[in-house]
Design a protein around this motif. Structure first.
Motif, PDB file in Angstrom:
ATOM      1  N   UNK A   5       0.829  -1.208   0.000  1.00 18.12           N
ATOM      2  CA  UNK A   5       0.000   0.000   0.000  1.00 18.12           C
ATOM      3  C   UNK A   5       0.864   1.258   0.000  1.00 18.12           C
ATOM      4  N   UNK A   6       1.938   1.230   0.789  1.00 11.79           N
ATOM      5  CA  UNK A   6       2.839   2.383   0.840  1.00 11.79           C
ATOM      6  C   UNK A   6       3.631   2.490  -0.459  1.00 11.79           C
ATOM      7  N   UNK A   7       4.150   1.358  -0.935  1.00  4.22           N
ATOM      8  CA  UNK A   7       4.991   1.380  -2.141  1.00  4.22           C
ATOM      9  C   UNK A   7       4.214   1.843  -3.360  1.00  4.22           C
ATOM     10  N   UNK A   8       2.957   1.475  -3.433  1.00  2.57           N
ATOM     11  CA  UNK A   8       2.131   1.881  -4.571  1.00  2.57           C
ATOM     12  C   UNK A   8       1.613   3.310  -4.446  1.00  2.57           C
ATOM     13  N   UNK A   9       1.803   3.927  -3.304  1.00  5.79           N
ATOM     14  CA  UNK A   9       1.356   5.298  -3.111  1.00  5.79           C
ATOM     15  C   UNK A   9      -0.097   5.431  -2.715  1.00  5.79           C
ATOM     16  N   UNK A  10      -0.721   4.341  -2.277  1.00  6.42           N
ATOM     17  CA  UNK A  10      -2.124   4.420  -1.847  1.00  6.42           C
ATOM     18  C   UNK A  10      -2.259   5.172  -0.537  1.00  6.42           C
ATOM     19  N   UNK A  11      -1.226   5.092   0.311  1.00  4.74           N
ATOM     20  CA  UNK A  11      -1.200   5.795   1.594  1.00  4.74           C
ATOM     21  C   UNK A  11       0.217   6.285   1.848  1.00  4.74           C
ATOM     22  N   UNK A  12       0.327   7.245   2.749  1.00  5.72           N
ATOM     23  CA  UNK A  12       1.657   7.718   3.173  1.00  5.72           C
ATOM     24  C   UNK A  12       2.181   6.898   4.341  1.00  5.72           C
ATOM     25  N   UNK A  13       1.286   6.634   5.292  1.00  3.65           N
ATOM     26  CA  UNK A  13       1.715   5.995   6.539  1.00  3.65           C
ATOM     27  C   UNK A  13       0.592   5.115   7.074  1.00  3.65           C
ATOM     28  N   UNK A  14       0.972   3.966   7.616  1.00  3.20           N
ATOM     29  CA  UNK A  14       0.022   2.990   8.158  1.00  3.20           C
ATOM     30  C   UNK A  14       0.373   2.712   9.612  1.00  3.20           C
ATOM     31  N   UNK A  15      -0.657   2.581  10.429  1.00  4.09           N
ATOM     32  CA  UNK A  15      -0.500   2.112  11.799  1.00  4.09           C
ATOM     33  C   UNK A  15      -1.153   0.740  11.908  1.00  4.09           C
ATOM     34  N   UNK A  16      -0.374  -0.258  12.313  1.00  2.00           N
ATOM     35  CA  UNK A  16      -0.915  -1.593  12.564  1.00  2.00           C
ATOM     36  C   UNK A  16      -1.297  -1.668  14.036  1.00  2.00           C
ATOM     37  N   UNK A  17      -2.586  -1.852  14.294  1.00  2.00           N
ATOM     38  CA  UNK A  17      -3.094  -1.969  15.663  1.00  2.00           C
ATOM     39  C   UNK A  17      -3.430  -3.438  15.896  1.00  2.00           C
ATOM     40  N   UNK A  18      -2.645  -4.088  16.738  1.00  2.00           N
ATOM     41  CA  UNK A  18      -2.761  -5.531  16.955  1.00  2.00           C
ATOM     42  C   UNK A  18      -3.318  -5.785  18.345  1.00  2.00           C
ATOM     43  N   UNK A  19      -4.566  -6.266  18.392  1.00  2.00           N
ATOM     44  CA  UNK A  19      -5.230  -6.539  19.667  1.00  2.00           C
ATOM     45  C   UNK A  19      -5.433  -8.029  19.906  1.00  2.00           C
ATOM     46  N   UNK A  20      -4.744  -8.851  19.156  1.00  2.00           N
ATOM     47  CA  UNK A  20      -4.722 -10.281  19.411  1.00  2.00           C
ATOM     48  C   UNK A  20      -4.116 -10.527  20.792  1.00  2.00           C
ATOM     49  N   UNK A  21      -4.472 -11.657  21.424  1.00  2.00           N
ATOM     50  CA  UNK A  21      -3.912 -11.949  22.746  1.00  2.00           C
ATOM     51  C   UNK A  21      -2.417 -12.241  22.674  1.00  2.00           C
ATOM     52  N   UNK A  30      -7.808  -7.919  14.666  1.00  2.00           N
ATOM     53  CA  UNK A  30      -8.926  -7.936  15.617  1.00  2.00           C
ATOM     54  C   UNK A  30      -9.148  -9.322  16.208  1.00  2.00           C
ATOM     55  N   UNK A  31      -8.066 -10.011  16.582  1.00  2.00           N
ATOM     56  CA  UNK A  31      -8.209 -11.330  17.170  1.00  2.00           C
ATOM     57  C   UNK A  31      -9.169 -11.326  18.353  1.00  2.00           C
ATOM     58  N   UNK A  32      -9.979 -12.369  18.464  1.00  2.00           N
ATOM     59  CA  UNK A  32     -10.934 -12.465  19.575  1.00  2.00           C
ATOM     60  C   UNK A  32     -10.404 -13.377  20.680  1.00  2.00           C
TER      61      UNK A  32
END
Length: 308
Positions: free
Chosen positions: A140-156, A229-231
């Protein structure tokens, strides 16, 4: 309208030892149908090989695609790498990438698989073959779709693979809130880690999330959040060590989406972990997570473009 990425080949025959079953990916769709909520299915394509090799060791990618993964690596993964599972391993990153584009258009979208956050540069691990979060984020970043991504990991479980693969990057930032004493034994260093004690309940979990996530979003200023979004933080999960209730999981999902969309940041979720003897109970937790995210997105008003 809820936008869900799904492919029939997300479902695969069970592994011979029965430790990991792929039927939950079909059951999640069944659980969404049970909820009588309108949704649109989007079918992903396999992630092209060169994008997988941009994150994973090409030698390891070749082993997977040839179904020639050494036995010690299969043991780390937790199931045999068969031709069908190779297809799944390519489809899941394609699904997360597609969900991200749908989220940029609609505010929120879900991949009904993925969240394979334990896969490392040269091996899979913990039921993860390729790391769809890292692969999709890099593309996504390499193709220029976004500038910056935040990965929010709430898995246990800590998102160690994602943290290791994206380490040192300013354009992909990693956050993990997890059980401190759970798998993996050796943790990686996310940009922000929140390690919780065994048995952490709803209020303490949500307080910890609130103490870290909003300020992180403000400092990172991402265009997109990839939400693992792990449960498995649920108190009844077979592999979890936390003690969230159904209401606690829902509050978690709504908080992540609300904090994101209120700042104009799109959210694409990936399924992540969820384990138990009752496959339908696990599938319904995943479906409830998707539905909570979608409902909160509707409450926030997501009818505008979120593209960078």
């Amino acid at each position: 309208m809820l936008h869900v990425v799904h492919h029939p080949d997300y479902v695969a025959p069970p592994a011979p030892d029965g430790r990991f079953t792929f039927d939950k990916y079909a059951r999640v769709m069944g659980a969404l149908d049970e909820a009588l909520v309108a949704y649109e299915i989007h079918t992903p394509a396999r992630m092209p090989r060169h994008w997988i090799e941009a994150v994973h060791d090409p030698a390891y990618v070749a082993e997977v695609l040839a179904c020639a993964v050494p036995r010690e690596k299969e043991r780390r993964i937790g199931f045999p790498v068969t031709p069908h599972n190779v297809g799944r391993a390519q489809l899941a990153p394609g699904g997360t990438w597609l969900a991200a584009h749908l989220a940029l258009r609609h505010g929120y979208a879900a991949n009904a698989a993925g969240g394979s956050h334990h896969a490392l540069h040269d091996t899979g691990a913990g039921y993860c073959v390729f790391n769809d979060l890292a692969i999709a984020a890099n593309r996504l970043v390499a193709e220029g779709s976004v500038r910056r991504i935040l990965v929010v990991d709430c898995d246990v479980h800590q998102g160690d693979g994602t943290a290791a693969l994206m380490a040192g990057r300013a354009d992909v930032v990693t956050f993990s809130i997890h059980a401190e004493k759970n798998f993996p034994v050796r943790k990686a260093a996310s940009d922000c880690d929140v390690a919780l004690a065994d048995g952490t309940v709803d209020d303490a979990y949500l307080s910890a999330l609130a103490a870290h996530l909003p300020s992180l979003i403000d400092s990172v200023t991402p265009d997109l959040i990839l939400y693992q979004a792990g449960v498995d933080p649920h108190r009844d999960d077979r592999l979890g060590r936390l003690a969230l209730s159904d209401a606690g999981l829902e509050a978690r999902d709504r908080f992540v989406v609300r904090q994101s969309l209120s700042r104009g940041v799109a959210v694409a979720s990936a399924l992540g972990g969820g384990y138990g003897a009752d496959g339908w109970a696990v599938a319904r937790r995943h479906a409830a997570s998707i539905l909570a995210c979608a409902d909160e997105a509707a409450r926030c008003g997501n009818g505008r473009a979120f593209s960078a």
